[in-house]
Design an enzyme around this catalytic site. Structure first.
Site, PDB file in Angstrom:
ATOM      1  N   HIS A  42      -5.815  15.191  45.555  1.00 41.51           N
ATOM      2  CA  HIS A  42      -6.833  14.143  44.320  1.00 41.51           C
ATOM      3  C   HIS A  42      -6.717  12.601  45.059  1.00 41.51           C
ATOM      4  O   HIS A  42      -7.822  11.857  45.058  1.00 41.51           O
ATOM      5  CB  HIS A  42      -6.966  14.426  43.908  1.00 41.51           C
ATOM      6  CG  HIS A  42      -8.368  14.492  42.492  1.00 41.51           C
ATOM      7  ND1 HIS A  42      -9.283  13.316  42.831  1.00 41.51           N
ATOM      8  CD2 HIS A  42      -9.179  15.207  41.774  1.00 41.51           C
ATOM      9  CE1 HIS A  42     -10.435  13.820  42.351  1.00 41.51           C
ATOM     10  NE2 HIS A  42     -10.217  14.179  41.829  1.00 41.51           N
ATOM     11  N   SER A  43      -5.287  12.725  45.228  1.00 41.28           N
ATOM     12  CA  SER A  43      -4.946  10.444  45.922  1.00 41.28           C
ATOM     13  C   SER A  43      -5.615  10.554  47.306  1.00 41.28           C
ATOM     14  O   SER A  43      -5.854   8.654  46.632  1.00 41.28           O
ATOM     15  CB  SER A  43      -3.698  10.774  45.554  1.00 41.28           C
ATOM     16  OG  SER A  43      -3.038  11.408  46.744  1.00 41.28           O
TER      17      SER A  43
END
Length: 508
Positions: A161-162
């Site tokens: 998700h980064s």
């Protein structure tokens, strides 16, 4: 099925040696939002499950990835620690070996004879026990040539998700597809239609004092609702918790593996209800969710009791259940599929990243004798939250301010407490209007989800042509029967649709 190595969820940034095989490219620091997803209690991975109507050719996929995903800066960069800058993390471009990102497991034919669907289900469940290897760009693609009940093969794209938000990921994925009927054309995504002029709009255009009164009243309502929502957000961060229902996550739920289950229903059925009651697809989807959760929780609370039937006045549900969903609202202007396709094909620029605000959406958990009451209640709540409040913008600003004043740890604590003090996460994504192919492989369905979040339950609605797929990401220690919950969602839609048809509310 090949074994998948279990990796501890507590990740530490890797430390790099001088350049080595990395290309000398621009080195950009990770945004605060991206850093947030590297905190041990917020290590979220996004999954996109794609059903294919044909067997998958791994070689074709690998060759095409070189010309698409690998050209995206985030998918061809390492996230490394800059020791000279107080341990800050930065993006460093590197040479991508596609062979190390595409996984084609050896399939045990004996396992397939028992249940291909269960094999795929268990594979994804085991995948959720692992984290991505930080010595290479944080994504991988798993290709399972296993014929299931609704596809000839399954591909699972996993992304940390980064790298960006879910909306950006879905846009990028669709930018890698083409219409099967027109292989040179990108998918068509429905846009927002202009809202019809309502009575207040007509008043605002009329002469006299009324337009000014209407504007003042609208502003005061917006201001008041925003203040209330921000106070509720702050209270939730500090002390206000949801009721401990059978679906609320326990401490440490973010470290537990997830069971992903999906169910495809008719988008036309949702549209029938939408058009008849003058609502949006999102209103209907949330209404179906509220109804399904009420039915499911009534059953869970009634375990061990004799089933005497359930009505609005006679059921197993406790009164005044506080159950809220965290909606993550993308505040960045939506990046078009064409812009992302051009970026990969022509090296142009496109907006990207994590830019989200929180909206806390309450669900009224109660059985209703009139199924349409679920929809009416939801519409009133969504209209207030979406049209008459700036909650998402304000919560984003609060989180950003906390990040600047107190750092990553404090911001992580705020985000974690918001999620642990609420019950679930909900999203509804709009998909293509026509059949598409992923590098030449026609797709049967799209099922996005994630794991690593503190919620024990995440619910995603994803449309595709004339279908809507409901995807659950469930912590089995809390929700042991996600397929039963999907049954309840499906039953809820049927009850609502039947109520519309039986009352003659729809025309033809």
């Amino acid at each position: 099925m090949e074994s998948i190595r279990l990796i501890k969820p507590s990740l530490k940034p890797i430390q790099t040696k001088p350049k080595l095989a990395m290309e000398a490219a621009e080195e950009e620091p990770l945004s605060p939002s991206a850093r947030l997803f590297h905190e041990p209690n917020f290590n979220v991975h996004v999954l996109s499950i794609m059903g294919s109507k044909s067997r998958i050719n791994p070689q074709v996929i690998k060759e095409q990835l070189v010309h698409t995903f690998v050209k995206h800066p985030r998918f061809s960069s390492l996230q490394v620690v800059d020791e000279k800058n107080n341990g800050e993390m930065k993006w460093v471009r590197t040479k991508v070996d596609v062979e190390k990102h595409v996984v084609v497991p050896q399939v045990d034919e004996q396992n397939l004879q028992e249940s291909p669907d269960k094999f795929v289900d268990n594979y994804i469940h085991n995948l959720s026990k692992t984290t991505l290897d930080k010595s290479k760009p944080l994504w991988d693609l798993h290709l399972l040539n296993v014929k299931t009940s609704d596809a000839e093969a399954v591909a699972v794209l996993r992304i940390h998700h980064s790298l960006g938000d879910g909306t950006s990921f879905m846009s990028l994925l669709l930018a890698c597809t083409r219409q099967t009927a027109h292989p040179d054309k990108l998918p068509t995504i429905p846009g927002n239609k202009k809202r019809p002029i309502n009575s207040s709009d007509q008043y605002s255009r009329s002469k006299g004092l009324w337009p000014y009164v209407a504007k003042v009243w609208s502003f005061m309502r917006l201001f008041w609702n925003t203040i209330v929502d921000v106070l509720m957000f702050m209270a939730t961060t500090v002390f206000l918790k949801d009721t401990n229902t059978p679906i609320k996550g326990r401490p440490g739920s973010e470290f537990n593996p997830r069971r992903l289950a999906h169910r495809t229903i008719s988008l036309d059925d949702l549209k029938l209800v939408k058009n008849t009651l003058n609502m949006t697809i999102n209103d209907v989807a949330v209404g179906v969710t509220q109804a399904g959760l009420s039915i499911y929780l009534n059953r869970r609370y009634g375990e061990g009791k004799k089933d005497k039937g359930a009505t609005e006045k006679n059921n197993n549900l406790p009164k005044n259940i506080r159950l809220r969903s965290t909606l993550l609202i993308n505040l960045r202007s939506r990046t078009g599929i064409q812009a992302l396709a051009d970026m990969m094909a022509k090296d142009t620029e496109a907006k990207w990243g994590n830019c989200v605000g929180y909206v806390l959406l309450p669900f009224k958990i109660a059985l209703r004798d009139d199924p349409l009451d679920y929809i009416r209640e939801v519409k009133a709540t969504i209209d207030r939250k979406k049209k008459n409040s700036l909650e998402a913008i304000c919560t984003f600003s609060i989180s950003k301010l906390a990040l600047k004043l107190f750092g990553i740890k404090a911001s992580s604590t705020i985000s974690h407490r918001i999620l642990t003090n609420t019950t679930l996460c909900f999203s509804n994504l709009v998909g293509p209007q026509e059949e598409i192919g992923f590098y030449g492989h026609p797709m049967a369905y799209l099922a996005p989800s994630s794991y690593g979040q503190p919620h024990a339950l995440m619910i995603n609605f994803q449309s595709y042509i004339n279908k809507m797929t409901i995807v659950l990401s469930a912590d089995e220690s809390v929700i042991p029967d996600p397929h039963q919950l999907l049954d309840d969602f499906e039953q809820s839609l049927k009850l609502i649709k039947d109520a519309v048809v039986e009352r003659g509310l729809c025309l033809g």
